[in-house]
Design an enzyme around this catalytic site. Sequence first.
Site, PDB file in Angstrom:
ATOM      1  N   HIS A  24      53.643 -50.005 -17.349  1.00  0.00           N
ATOM      2  CA  HIS A  24      52.348 -50.032 -16.615  1.00  0.00           C
ATOM      3  C   HIS A  24      52.703 -50.766 -15.155  1.00  0.00           C
ATOM      4  O   HIS A  24      53.314 -51.802 -15.062  1.00  0.00           O
ATOM      5  CB  HIS A  24      51.287 -50.725 -17.415  1.00  0.00           C
TER       6      HIS A  24
ATOM      7  N   GLU B   3      56.142 -57.540 -25.115  1.00  0.00           N
ATOM      8  CA  GLU B   3      55.712 -57.348 -23.519  1.00  0.00           C
ATOM      9  C   GLU B   3      55.978 -58.703 -22.834  1.00  0.00           C
ATOM     10  O   GLU B   3      55.812 -59.829 -23.263  1.00  0.00           O
ATOM     11  CB  GLU B   3      54.488 -57.039 -23.451  1.00  0.00           C
TER      12      GLU B   3
ATOM     13  N   GLU C   4      57.349 -53.522 -21.439  1.00  0.00           N
ATOM     14  CA  GLU C   4      57.328 -53.431 -23.134  1.00  0.00           C
ATOM     15  C   GLU C   4      58.645 -52.819 -23.466  1.00  0.00           C
ATOM     16  O   GLU C   4      59.120 -51.884 -22.963  1.00  0.00           O
ATOM     17  CB  GLU C   4      56.090 -52.440 -23.390  1.00  0.00           C
TER      18      GLU C   4
ATOM     19  N   GLU D 179      53.445 -57.088 -28.697  1.00  0.00           N
ATOM     20  CA  GLU D 179      52.478 -55.980 -28.511  1.00  0.00           C
ATOM     21  C   GLU D 179      52.013 -55.510 -29.739  1.00  0.00           C
ATOM     22  O   GLU D 179      52.319 -56.101 -30.878  1.00  0.00           O
ATOM     23  CB  GLU D 179      53.282 -55.131 -27.473  1.00  0.00           C
TER      24      GLU D 179
ATOM     25  N   GLU E  99      46.147 -50.096 -11.980  1.00  0.00           N
ATOM     26  CA  GLU E  99      47.370 -49.837 -12.787  1.00  0.00           C
ATOM     27  C   GLU E  99      47.436 -48.532 -13.037  1.00  0.00           C
ATOM     28  O   GLU E  99      46.316 -47.878 -13.488  1.00  0.00           O
ATOM     29  CB  GLU E  99      47.600 -50.752 -13.896  1.00  0.00           C
TER      30      GLU E  99
ATOM     31  N   GLU F 168      54.669 -53.931 -16.398  1.00  0.00           N
ATOM     32  CA  GLU F 168      54.438 -54.899 -17.552  1.00  0.00           C
ATOM     33  C   GLU F 168      55.776 -54.196 -18.230  1.00  0.00           C
ATOM     34  O   GLU F 168      55.643 -52.807 -18.762  1.00  0.00           O
ATOM     35  CB  GLU F 168      53.243 -54.331 -18.350  1.00  0.00           C
TER      36      GLU F 168
ATOM     37  N   ASP G 159      84.117 -43.597  -6.668  1.00  0.00           N
ATOM     38  CA  ASP G 159      83.650 -42.256  -6.688  1.00  0.00           C
ATOM     39  C   ASP G 159      82.174 -41.889  -7.454  1.00  0.00           C
ATOM     40  O   ASP G 159      81.845 -42.122  -8.238  1.00  0.00           O
ATOM     41  CB  ASP G 159      84.465 -41.535  -8.031  1.00  0.00           C
TER      42      ASP G 159
ATOM     43  N   ARG H  68      49.206 -46.214 -15.717  1.00  0.00           N
ATOM     44  CA  ARG H  68      49.777 -46.355 -16.961  1.00  0.00           C
ATOM     45  C   ARG H  68      50.684 -45.381 -17.744  1.00  0.00           C
ATOM     46  O   ARG H  68      51.138 -45.783 -18.703  1.00  0.00           O
ATOM     47  CB  ARG H  68      48.533 -46.478 -18.077  1.00  0.00           C
TER      48      ARG H  68
ATOM     49  N   ARG I 159      41.772 -47.901 -21.415  1.00  0.00           N
ATOM     50  CA  ARG I 159      43.306 -47.729 -21.444  1.00  0.00           C
ATOM     51  C   ARG I 159      43.621 -46.250 -21.755  1.00  0.00           C
ATOM     52  O   ARG I 159      44.776 -45.857 -21.998  1.00  0.00           O
ATOM     53  CB  ARG I 159      43.952 -48.863 -22.715  1.00  0.00           C
TER      54      ARG I 159
END
Length: 476
Positions: free
Chosen positions: A271, A222, A134, A214, A361, A132, A52, A363, A342
């Site tokens: 990321h 991580e 986390e 982390e 990347e 990545e 379903d 983020r 970052r």
Amino acid sequence: MNRSEEIRKICEEKQIRMIDFKMTDIDGRWRHITIPVERFNENVFVYGIGFDGSNYGYAPVEKSDMVFLPDPDTMYVDPFAKVPTLTMCGNVCVIGKGENRPFDQYPKNVSLRAVEYMKESGIADRMVIGPEFEFYLFDSARYEVSPRQCAYQIDTRQAAWNCRLDAEGNNGYEVPHKGGYHIAAPQDVGYDLRSRMCMEMENWGIKVKYHHHEVGGPGQMEIEVELDDMPQMADNTMITKYIIKNMAAQEGKTATFLPKPIYQEAGSGLHVHMLLLKDGRPLFYDENGYSGLSRTAHYFIGGLLSHIASLCAFTNPSTNSFKRLVPGYEAPVTIGYATSNRSAVIRIPAYAKSPETKRFELRNPDATANPYYAYAAILMAGLDGIEKQIDPAENGWGPYDFNLYTLSKEEQKKIKGLPKSLEEALDALEADHDYLTKGGVFPQRLIDVWIERKRAEAKKAGEIPTPAEFMMYYDL
């Protein structure tokens, strides 16, 4: 020997008693159905397993009958089943008068169609990505939402709040607030468990790059994986979350991918590193380009930044997602790109220097996303940038090779920010989704259903009183 006979032979060799089929619902959760091995035959590959679809969030009740077709290439002995069980993922089809047809809203189909569109465009033939992962590892997690009480409580022995003298199990090795980055044992109490998680991922065919503690002191972890083709990595994302959560449960612990489970601690992201290839040749490298990136890579970045607000509706699809996207926690808040920065939503790793590894990347994503939709949406936004030659520098999106958090208020006002709420991201998706529907990759019906479901979630969350509101306003 047909496929079912090959699988039956494997089941005899491994003494398998049950065969399990795992499907992905619209939100990105695995659901499953299990049959005795004696009921397994070639008809399963021809006619599939009926279910379903309305209970998976896809179809209205009056058109909800669907079939699941397993993919034998995904079979694996489920390490978390006490009864020996072979598990398989696969695809979903809509039942037709003649042959069944692939269901265009099913997550795996969307990711596969995005890759087909990329190949048809002639731009590239492979999108290779590496997320990545986390997450937080807690000893316990409790919550209640009722008219009488709305509260949650988490705990982990390594948290700084357990430093007090009367704390049970105190050993003096608690991790400081926001002080967990690469912390070693004995503070890193999840070290051995993470290693075993990585070993199981490797056994399942997922190549692990490394793992570490982390920033978040109360158990933020991580695990980063090696790059792989986008649809395969979407599968691997589902498998990785399954492994992490189940192995934590086996240890009497609990793992969560909630983007912001702890107030004033680092949030958890997903990321996504990415690059494109064509005929085996990497398309993102140019030794003379900014940070070694080609014009193609810059246009891909331009597409991502041009559509980033609507993209957040798929990459950050929870109300909690936007509690992570705030200044001060190494989370991106601004629409821009830079090298080794970052605080920008797109970061170019300085350590990736060779043509084969040159990448960037994104983020902002987090693991509340349905990975198939999120990765496909990222690809479609980037391809749109290449097709339209959207230059990020010409649009004022960088490069921001400085700390965006330290700018004056006047300078900060000049830089556009990410959506501040799920509702804002959904508004953006409603206004900007043509890049997703190109080539029939994202059906309009899926986008409409997604917006409707997520608006309902945001409305429900907004109606619930919170402890913070009691703290701030109770005595007024």
